[in-house]
Scaffold this motif. Structure first.
Motif, mmCIF file in Angstrom:
data_model
loop_
_atom_site.group_PDB
_atom_site.id
_atom_site.type_symbol
_atom_site.label_atom_id
_atom_site.label_comp_id
_atom_site.label_asym_id
_atom_site.label_seq_id
_atom_site.Cartn_x
_atom_site.Cartn_y
_atom_site.Cartn_z
ATOM 1 N N VAL A 4 0.849 -1.199 0.000
ATOM 2 C CA VAL A 4 0.000 0.000 0.000
ATOM 3 C C VAL A 4 0.880 1.243 0.000
ATOM 4 C CG1 VAL A 4 -1.742 1.309 1.282
ATOM 5 C CG2 VAL A 4 -1.939 -1.171 1.099
ATOM 6 N N MET A 5 1.912 1.228 0.824
ATOM 7 C CA MET A 5 2.824 2.376 0.865
ATOM 8 C C MET A 5 3.522 2.572 -0.476
ATOM 9 S SD MET A 5 4.228 2.006 4.753
ATOM 10 C CE MET A 5 5.319 3.397 4.596
ATOM 11 N N GLU A 6 3.908 1.478 -1.106
ATOM 12 C CA GLU A 6 4.569 1.537 -2.415
ATOM 13 C C GLU A 6 3.652 2.133 -3.488
ATOM 14 O OE1 GLU A 6 7.139 -0.050 -5.728
ATOM 15 O OE2 GLU A 6 7.581 -0.203 -3.606
ATOM 16 N N ALA A 7 2.357 1.846 -3.395
ATOM 17 C CA ALA A 7 1.389 2.303 -4.393
ATOM 18 C C ALA A 7 0.949 3.747 -4.176
ATOM 19 C CB ALA A 7 0.159 1.395 -4.392
ATOM 20 N N THR A 8 1.325 4.336 -3.051
ATOM 21 C CA THR A 8 0.863 5.679 -2.698
ATOM 22 C C THR A 8 1.851 6.737 -3.149
ATOM 23 O OG1 THR A 8 -0.330 4.804 -0.794
ATOM 24 C CG2 THR A 8 0.154 7.151 -0.772
ATOM 25 N N GLY A 9 1.338 7.724 -3.894
ATOM 26 C CA GLY A 9 2.182 8.813 -4.370
ATOM 27 C C GLY A 9 1.948 10.124 -3.641
ATOM 28 N N ALA A 10 0.786 10.265 -2.998
ATOM 29 C CA ALA A 10 0.481 11.500 -2.266
ATOM 30 C C ALA A 10 -0.638 11.220 -1.268
ATOM 31 C CB ALA A 10 0.060 12.616 -3.223
ATOM 32 N N MET A 11 -0.724 12.090 -0.269
ATOM 33 C CA MET A 11 -1.783 12.000 0.735
ATOM 34 C C MET A 11 -2.460 13.359 0.860
ATOM 35 S SD MET A 11 -0.051 9.643 3.715
ATOM 36 C CE MET A 11 0.956 10.964 4.317
ATOM 37 N N LEU A 12 -3.789 13.322 1.015
ATOM 38 C CA LEU A 12 -4.578 14.525 1.253
ATOM 39 C C LEU A 12 -5.306 14.335 2.571
ATOM 40 C CD1 LEU A 12 -5.801 17.270 0.335
ATOM 41 C CD2 LEU A 12 -7.572 15.935 -0.854
ATOM 42 N N VAL A 13 -5.083 15.246 3.505
ATOM 43 C CA VAL A 13 -5.707 15.162 4.827
ATOM 44 C C VAL A 13 -6.351 16.499 5.170
ATOM 45 C CG1 VAL A 13 -3.967 13.493 5.581
ATOM 46 C CG2 VAL A 13 -3.694 15.885 6.193
#
Length: 181
Positions: free
Chosen positions: A46-55
């Motif tokens: 999951v971390m590998e597939a993540t390019g950005a986070m919106l919070v």
């Protein structure tokens, strides 16, 4: 698990750790209990597939008060949607004051073809209401909190989901759902 790895299409994924009784944060927005179960080695794909986070700003503020171990989940560029950016900038974060559609588009562009993870109850609910979410990923943790911040606000209307994956990693059960458009 081919759905977990970024394939250049960049999905918008609501990402949640949840107690068995349906809370994403405990009383007083406490989230330290999550780090007891959910560590980077539990879900590396999951971390590998993540390019950005919106919070949202609330989630950002809670995370700022947590230890590095409690906030071990990192996922690329970090964006915070807020009405009031802080007086002192945070060099690792981009603060956005736009509407939710523009915020998702901005963060998704920065994700570079990988997934955009949506964290935080309010931002996730806004994205779900506007049809901006492709998937929901839930880590069910073996704890009962009794009170806290619910998975969704009571104002969110019914949304029927399509389950497509469930896996167990140690004490963590990971559930994945598609959000029909």
């Amino acid at each position: 698990m081919s759905d977990d790895v970024g394939d250049g299409t960049g999905k918008v994924v609501v990402n949640r750790a949840m107690s068995l009784d349906g809370f994403i944060a405990g009383p007083g927005h406490a989230m330290g209990w999550i780090g007891e179960y959910l560590t980077p080695d539990v879900v590396p794909e999951v971390m590998e597939a993540t390019g950005a986070m919106l919070v949202g700003r609330g989630t950002y503020e809670v995370a700022r008060g947590m230890t590095a171990q409690e906030t071990a989940y990192e996922g690329g560029a970090q964006f915070v949607l807020t009405h009031e950016p802080p007086a002192e900038p945070d060099p690792g974060v981009v603060f956005l004051t736009c509407d939710i559609e523009e915020a998702v588009a901005t963060a998704r562009s920065a994700a570079g073809g990988k997934n955009l993870e949506i964290l935080g109850a309010d931002v996730a609910a806004q994205c779900l209401r506007r049809g901006l979410v492709d998937e929901i990923l839930v880590y069910v943790l073996p704890v009962l909190l009794g009170d806290g911040v619910r998975f969704t606000p009571p104002t969110l209307d019914r949304i029927d989901l399509e389950p497509f994956s469930n896996t167990q990693s140690g004490a963590v059960t990971m559930l994945r759902f598609r959000v029909p458009k």
